[in-house]
Write an enzyme that holds these catalytic residues in place. Structure first.
Site, PDB file in Angstrom:
ATOM      1  N   GLY A   1     -32.701  45.311  30.923  1.00 57.68           N
ATOM      2  CA  GLY A   1     -32.836  46.122  29.717  1.00 57.68           C
ATOM      3  C   GLY A   1     -34.297  46.454  29.504  1.00 57.68           C
ATOM      4  N   CYS A   2     -34.748  46.412  28.264  1.00 59.83           N
ATOM      5  CA  CYS A   2     -36.141  46.715  27.941  1.00 59.83           C
ATOM      6  C   CYS A   2     -37.081  45.757  28.665  1.00 59.83           C
ATOM      7  CB  CYS A   2     -36.350  46.614  26.437  1.00 59.83           C
ATOM      8  SG  CYS A   2     -38.072  46.802  25.924  1.00 59.83           S
TER       9      CYS A   2
END
Length: 214
Positions: free
Chosen positions: A44-45
Site C-alpha cells: 500500500g502506501c
C-alpha cells in the site's frame, strides 16, 4: 490478527525446512555487503511500509519508490494517476543472519491486508496493490508457499491477491518521500493513519524490533 500471526509463526518453521538451501548472497567475498540481501515489497502506501520495516532488527536500509511498471523513471504524481503500472513499494536491504526472508514475509502477510485488490483502506488504485517483487527463485517459491498455506488454511476470510512477480527495476521516489513519517509525524495523515498502524505493528512484533533486547 493474533490468529494470523500465530499461524504464520508456525509456518516459518515449515518453510525454513522446505527451503533449507538458501541462494548465494549478494556482494563479493570479504566485502562489507557480502552478507546482505534485498527484497522489494508493496503493502500500500510506501510511507507506512517504510516506517514499519525500518524498525525491524536486521533491516539495514529501507528505500521508498516504485516497482512493477512500464514508465521509465516515473514521478510520484505520475504513479498516483495509476497509469504507469507501478506499485508504491519499498526496497529493503537486510542481514539474513539477523532477520530471515521468512520473517520478513511473516511481517508482510500479517501487517497489511493481502486480500484487498488494488487498495489498502482508503488508498485505492493499482499503485496500492499488494506485491512481492522477488529477486531470486527462492524468494518466489517462499512467497508462493506462504500464499498457498494461508489460503488453504483460510487464515483470512477472503483469498490472498498478492502479486508474486519478478523484480525488474526499482525507481527511488523523490527525496521528500524518504523517511517521510520520521520527518512529518505531526501532519494529519501521519497522525491519523500511519501512527495507529505503527503502534499496532510495534505491539505485534515487539520481539523483532531494533529496540528489543531479545
Amino acid at each position: 490478527m493474533k490468529k494470523i500471526i500465530c499461524y504464520i509463526l508456525l509456518s516459518v518453521t515449515s518453510a525454513c525446512a522446505a527451503f533449507a538451501q538458501s541462494p548465494k548472497q549478494k556482494g563479493q567475498p570479504g566485502s562489507k555487503a557480502a552478507h546482505l540481501d534485498t527484497t522489494t515489497l508493496a503493502t500500500g502506501c510506501f510511507w507506512c511500509t517504510e516506517a514499519k520495516f525500518k524498525e525491524l532488527r536486521g533491516v539495514v536500509k529501507v528505500t521508498s519508490g516504485f516497482a512493477g511498471g512500464h514508465t521509465v523513471n516515473p514521478t510520484y504524481e505520475q504513479v498516483c494517476t495509476g497509469t504507469t503500472g507501478h506499485a508504491e513499494a519499498c526496497n529493503i536491504i537486510f542481514d539474513p543472519k539477523r532477520i530471515s526472508f521468512d520473517e520478513l514475509l511473516e511481517v508482510f502477510f500479517t501487517d497489511h491486508d493481502p486480500t484487498q485488490l488494488n487498495r489498502q483502506g482508503n488508498d485505492v488504485g493499482t499503485q496500492y496493490r499488494s506485491a512481492v517483487f522477488y529477486h531470486n527463485n527462492t524468494q518466489k517459491q517462499k512467497a508462493q508457499y506462504y500464499i498457498k498455506k494461508i489460503n488453504d488454511e483460510k487464515a483470512y476470510p477472503n483469498p490472498v491477491v498478492t502479486q508474486v512477480v519478478p523484480f525488474t527495476v526499482f525507481y527511488k521516489a523523490e527525496g521528500y518521500h524518504q523517511n517521510y513519517f520520521s520527518k512529518n509525524g505531526d501532519v494529519p495523515y501521519c497522525k491519523l493513519v500511519i501512527q495507529p498502524e505503527l503502534d499496532k505493528f510495534r505491539k505485534a512484533f515487539a520481539n523483532k524490533l531494533k529496540t528489543s533486547k531479545k
